[in-house]
Write an enzyme that holds these catalytic residues in place. Structure first.
Site, PDB file in Angstrom:
ATOM      1  N   HIS A  14       1.742 -11.515   8.574  1.00  0.00           N
ATOM      2  CA  HIS A  14       0.911 -11.574   7.374  1.00  0.00           C
ATOM      3  C   HIS A  14       0.753 -10.177   6.788  1.00  0.00           C
ATOM      4  CE1 HIS A  14      -0.141 -15.647   8.695  1.00  0.00           C
ATOM      5  NE2 HIS A  14      -0.354 -15.118   9.889  1.00  0.00           N
ATOM      6  N   HIS A  56      -3.381  -3.903  -0.565  1.00  0.00           N
ATOM      7  CA  HIS A  56      -4.471  -3.631  -1.494  1.00  0.00           C
ATOM      8  C   HIS A  56      -4.128  -4.102  -2.898  1.00  0.00           C
ATOM      9  CE1 HIS A  56      -7.405  -1.762  -3.992  1.00  0.00           C
ATOM     10  NE2 HIS A  56      -6.577  -0.846  -4.444  1.00  0.00           N
ATOM     11  N   ASN A 109      -9.551  -5.798  -9.077  1.00  0.00           N
ATOM     12  CA  ASN A 109      -9.475  -4.716  -8.087  1.00  0.00           C
ATOM     13  C   ASN A 109     -10.867  -4.484  -7.502  1.00  0.00           C
ATOM     14  OD1 ASN A 109      -9.293  -2.286  -6.668  1.00  0.00           O
ATOM     15  ND2 ASN A 109      -7.873  -1.370  -8.129  1.00  0.00           N
ATOM     16  N   CYS A 137      -9.629   3.673  -2.620  1.00  0.00           N
ATOM     17  CA  CYS A 137      -9.371   2.311  -2.143  1.00  0.00           C
ATOM     18  C   CYS A 137      -8.821   2.249  -0.725  1.00  0.00           C
ATOM     19  CB  CYS A 137      -8.413   1.615  -3.108  1.00  0.00           C
ATOM     20  SG  CYS A 137      -9.025   1.528  -4.798  1.00  0.00           S
ATOM     21  N   HIS A 140      -1.454  11.624   4.383  1.00  0.00           N
ATOM     22  CA  HIS A 140      -2.221  12.311   3.341  1.00  0.00           C
ATOM     23  C   HIS A 140      -1.291  13.240   2.560  1.00  0.00           C
ATOM     24  CE1 HIS A 140      -5.587  13.999   1.290  1.00  0.00           C
ATOM     25  NE2 HIS A 140      -6.487  13.489   2.112  1.00  0.00           N
TER      26      HIS A 140
END
Length: 504
Positions: free
Chosen positions: A398, A402, A435, A234, A313
């Site tokens: 703003h 996700h 989702n 995602c 990561h």
């Protein structure tokens, strides 16, 4: 007879006083160069010249010298000009800033109303492939997911499909052509002027690639650079934007087309492993097409300028690496497992991401508070002091978080101390679409535009999480005020119905 107290109450509540004090502190620190440094320099200069005065005799002598010796004057002028031009050359070539990247426009796929399906319908279709116990589990998950009873689902009428591959290809082509057609029509850009094409999609990767499909359908030129990002989850939408930025900064006067989507039907799990059934309950169809540009002339017509992209990561950590993983179950059926470690891993990834992003976007006042808190806790070992969480509301207007699930949004709201208004685009996107993977952050920005919330100069933070495990951020600055009356996106026809109160 009671006498009404007409004395006005000028006292602030403790929360208001805390807020106003913090805003005043932020203003003073952020504008210290204007409030203190510049006045100090001017005061020192005035004091010096008032004490010593201008040497009028020296100035008169210089004037007479150059007036009588034109050659010396010209030489001095040439030397000064050469020095100035050399300085400009160094600044513009040796330490040249990278090309600015603009988001000309973006288009979210508009779902066909015929694709709407209720939870009951979804469960009825799943009855043909999973056990009654698994059906009960899926029904419970969907009821508590923060998602509407009716969502858009592709390929449900003929579920299970005779060919998952053909169904997946049909879904991908439907979403891509719908979004890209809309984007090109809206921007008026000739496809032949597109120099970069990037598609991010995790679980469906046909041959030829979907990026090649775009080249074929829109007849792009032969030297177009194409990339297909797979298996990145995602967060891949932010990663695709980052890749497009790097490619655009390496060449001049071109466009990059980024397509973010997921083909859910190609990866439906047909077993009874609950860690894999969650994907069936939450992931739904959606996609967004973006047109990025490095042409300076496009700054006048673009909606946003890209300020920062950042990725952290955690794939080196085994728990992070395996918390979202595609694998087969005991019966050899393929699915995506979501482990119980997911929320903890997401929290650590978010912490690392904002620790790196903070110095790039936060006002100096917040950075000083964070440093002071860290020094007090770790250097001086002062007990009883909680870690200071910077107020990102001072940096962003703003937030597009996700919409991975209700638990994810609840944690983000709490950890970043966001308001209901700031969480609204993410929660309403989850409610209406569920989702939709990497494209969710674009449906959220489309929601803010349809609500008329985007003003010129506003700063937007998009943040997404994905398998691997990764956390990605993209920061945009609005180049103009977005008029909701001129916005054409999937929210237009229903925006007056939102926000909706969600009870589950």
């Amino acid at each position: 007879m009671a006498v009404e107290n007409t004395t006005p109450n000028f006292l602030f509540t403790s929360d208001q006083l805390k807020t106003y004090t913090k805003l005043f502190y932020n203003f003073v620190i952020s504008n210290s160069i204007y409030l203190f440094i510049i006045p100090t320099i001017l005061s020192t200069a005035i004091h010096h010249f008032s004490a010593h005065g201008f040497n009028q005799t020296t100035i008169t002598q210089l004037h007479k010298y150059y007036a009588n010796d034109l050659r010396s004057f010209i030489v001095a002028l040439v030397c000064l000009s050469s020095l100035s031009m050399g300085t400009i050359y160094v600044l513009t070539t040796i330490i040249r800033r990278p090309e600015k990247v603009y988001l000309v426009d973006f288009a979210c796929y508009k779902h066909d109303p015929s694709l709407l399906a209720s939870r009951e319908t979804v469960c009825q279709r799943l009855e043909t492939v999973i056990s009654p116990e698994s059906i009960a589990f899926c029904s419970k998950v969907m009821e508590k997911s923060g998602v509407s009873d009716n969502v858009f689902v592709y390929g449900l009428k003929d579920f299970p499909p005779k060919s998952a591959f053909d169904c997946g290809r049909g879904e991908a082509e439907t979403v891509i052509t719908g979004a890209v057609d809309d984007l090109l029509a809206r921007t008026g850009v000739n496809p032949r002027n597109i120099g970069v094409v990037i598609v991010n999609i995790s679980t469906f990767n046909p041959v030829p690639s979907l990026s090649a499909m775009i080249v074929n359908r829109y007849k792009l030129r032969e030297d177009v650079l194409t990339y297909n990002l797979g298996g990145m989850g995602c967060s891949a939408g932010v990663i695709a934007v980052d890749l497009a930025k790097r490619l655009l900064q390496a060449q001049r006067n071109t466009y990059a087309l980024v397509m973010s989507l997921e083909s859910v039907t190609s990866g439906y799990y047909v077993g009874n492993d609950r860690s894999k059934l969650i994907s069936n309950c939450l992931f739904r169809m959606g996609g967004a097409a973006l047109l990025l540009s490095n042409r300076s002339s496009d700054s006048q017509i673009s909606k946003y300028e890209l300020k920062h992209t950042l990725r952290t990561h955690h794939g080196a950590d085994d728990r992070a690496y395996t918390c979202v993983i595609q694998e087969v179950d005991k019966e050899g059926k393929l699915g995506i497992s979501l482990s119980k470690d997911l929320m903890g891993v997401s929290g650590r990834a978010l912490k690392a991401n904002i620790a790196t992003l903070g110095p790039l976007v936060l006002p100096i006042s917040e950075q000083l508070l964070f440093i002071a808190n860290t020094v007090a806790r770790k250097l001086f070992k002062i007990k009883g002091i909680s870690p200071y969480v910077p107020d990102f509301k001072l940096a962003f207007d703003h937030f597009c978080i996700h919409a991975g699930g209700k638990a994810v949004l609840d944690a983000m709201e709490k950890n970043l101390n966001l308001t209901k208004w700031q969480m609204e685009p993410s929660r309403m996107t989850l409610y209406r679409y569920s989702n939709i993977s990497s494209s969710s952050i674009w449906y959220e920005l489309a929601y803010a535009e349809a609500k008329g919330r985007i003003r010129k100069g506003d700063c937007v933070w998009q943040i997404a999480f994905g398998s691997g495990f990764k956390c990605g951020s993209a920061v945009w600055r609005a180049l103009r005020t977005i008029d909701p009356a001129k916005v054409d996106n999937p929210w237009n026809d229903v925006i007056h119905q939102f926000p909706i109160t969600i009870n589950n």
